[in-house]
Motif scaffolding. Structure first.
Motif, mmCIF file in Angstrom:
data_model
loop_
_atom_site.group_PDB
_atom_site.id
_atom_site.type_symbol
_atom_site.label_atom_id
_atom_site.label_comp_id
_atom_site.label_asym_id
_atom_site.label_seq_id
_atom_site.Cartn_x
_atom_site.Cartn_y
_atom_site.Cartn_z
ATOM 1 N N GLU A 3 15.583 -3.070 88.528
ATOM 2 C CA GLU A 3 15.178 -3.443 89.890
ATOM 3 C C GLU A 3 13.720 -3.852 89.995
ATOM 4 O O GLU A 3 13.303 -4.413 91.019
ATOM 5 C CB GLU A 3 15.482 -2.280 90.848
ATOM 6 C CG GLU A 3 16.966 -2.035 91.087
ATOM 7 C CD GLU A 3 17.664 -1.239 90.000
ATOM 8 O OE1 GLU A 3 18.854 -0.941 90.154
ATOM 9 O OE2 GLU A 3 17.009 -0.913 88.965
ATOM 10 N N THR A 4 12.927 -3.604 88.941
ATOM 11 C CA THR A 4 11.526 -4.035 88.939
ATOM 12 C C THR A 4 11.345 -5.407 88.289
ATOM 13 O O THR A 4 10.230 -5.944 88.291
ATOM 14 C CB THR A 4 10.636 -3.018 88.198
ATOM 15 O OG1 THR A 4 11.007 -2.994 86.810
ATOM 16 C CG2 THR A 4 10.787 -1.620 88.784
ATOM 17 N N ARG A 55 18.990 3.004 87.672
ATOM 18 C CA ARG A 55 18.483 3.542 88.945
ATOM 19 C C ARG A 55 19.615 4.146 89.776
ATOM 20 O O ARG A 55 19.455 5.208 90.378
ATOM 21 C CB ARG A 55 17.757 2.453 89.740
ATOM 22 C CG ARG A 55 17.061 3.012 90.971
ATOM 23 C CD ARG A 55 16.067 2.054 91.596
ATOM 24 N NE ARG A 55 15.244 2.791 92.535
ATOM 25 C CZ ARG A 55 15.169 2.535 93.837
ATOM 26 N NH1 ARG A 55 15.844 1.523 94.372
ATOM 27 N NH2 ARG A 55 14.407 3.266 94.633
#
Length: 294
Positions: free
Chosen positions: A126-127, A272
């Motif tokens: 997600e980064t 995550r």
């Protein structure tokens, strides 16, 4: 819970409603036809028609509205519809949430793996930065609009949803059943995937997990290439999958959608989501394909 759902008649929305109701929750559908029951609320996002009072007393909003990317080829007019159907609907819901005296606790808003663009063999969490292309720009704008909501916001970056109702497999599964299917392009591109059941279970988990916010990859933990997915479908269906479709032929037939949807490579992680406490029911490709064809 009382959960308000846009896009409730779609593949994910209809299964979400079914699961919520089976657990004793109330699923309320936003519809664009005359209301015919207490579990429906009229809206028309393209005309900005929505009674903001409808948001009062709702515990969670799940925003899945948007024209399907599976309608190909994409004309310029349809690409505009793909954009407007997502941005307008999200803006309408966010405005209602922000103006509510008793706003929902959470907005679960749709997004897509397309936000990463074509990234080859890179692992994507997600980064990872936004990619290039039409779908990357669209998903980014969609997320930005949702993040304006004053409640907790979760962005669900959905991947290829594997379902008994075909879903993202679209016209591919019938071809494999006929024995005339095969890898698309090189077949080496990574296709992020998730079973429909796990997709919906993940959405419910993120509604109920108060610490969850921001983007989440909704993808199974086992990565697979296009070739591996099609080969496994063929194996469990006892059909050959030798007939590859060349990339140039796909581009001629369906234009930009070939590169954006089918030939691009997205090797996404589910770390995550799993770290938030979610457990997959179909974590492996073998299990998910078995779920699809059972």
């Amino acid at each position: 819970m009382k959960v308000l759902i846009s896009g409730a008649n779609g593949l994910i929305g209809s299964e979400l409603s079914r699961q919520l109701r089976s657990e004793g929750h109330t699923a309320i559908h936003l519809v664009r036809h005359p209301v015919n029951g207490p579990d429906q609320i009229f809206w028309d996002p393209m005309a900005s028609k929505f009674d903001p009072a409808a948001i009062e007393g709702i515990d969670a909003v799940v925003n899945l509205a948007g024209a399907t990317t599976g309608k190909i080829p994409w004309t310029r007019r349809y690409m505009t519809e793909l954009i407007d159907s997502r941005i307008n609907s999200t803006k309408l819901l966010v405005d209602a949430i922000n103006g509510a005296k008793n706003p929902p606790k959470v907005l679960i808003s749709g997004s897509a793996s397309g936000v990463y663009g074509d990234q080859g063999d890179k692992w994507l969490d997600e980064t990872s930065p936004k990619g290039d292309g039409f779908l990357a720009d669209l998903a980014h704008r969609w997320e930005q609009e949702a993040e304006k909501a004053s409640c907790r916001v979760v962005l669900v970056r959905t991947t290829m949803v594997m379902s008994k109702k075909l879903g993202a497999l679209g016209k591919l599964l019938p071809l494999i059943k006929l024995g005339i299917g095969g890898a698309l392009g090189s077949g080496k591109q990574w296709w992020a995937w998730i079973s429909l059941e796990d997709e919906v279970r993940a959405i419910k988990h993120l509604i109920e997990t108060e610490s969850a916010s921001g983007p989440y990859n909704l993808t199974a933990p086992e990565p697979a290439t296009c070739e591996q997915i099609i080969r496994e479908l063929g194996r469990q269906l006892h059909r050959p999958t030798f007939l590859k479709v060349p990339a140039f032929a796909m581009r001629l037939l369906i234009g930009i959608a070939a590169d954006e949807l089918l030939l691009c490579s997205q090797k996404m992680t589910s770390h995550r989501l799993q770290e938030s406490g979610f457990e997959f029911k179909h974590p492996t490709l073998v299990q998910s394909v078995g779920y699809v064809i059972s």
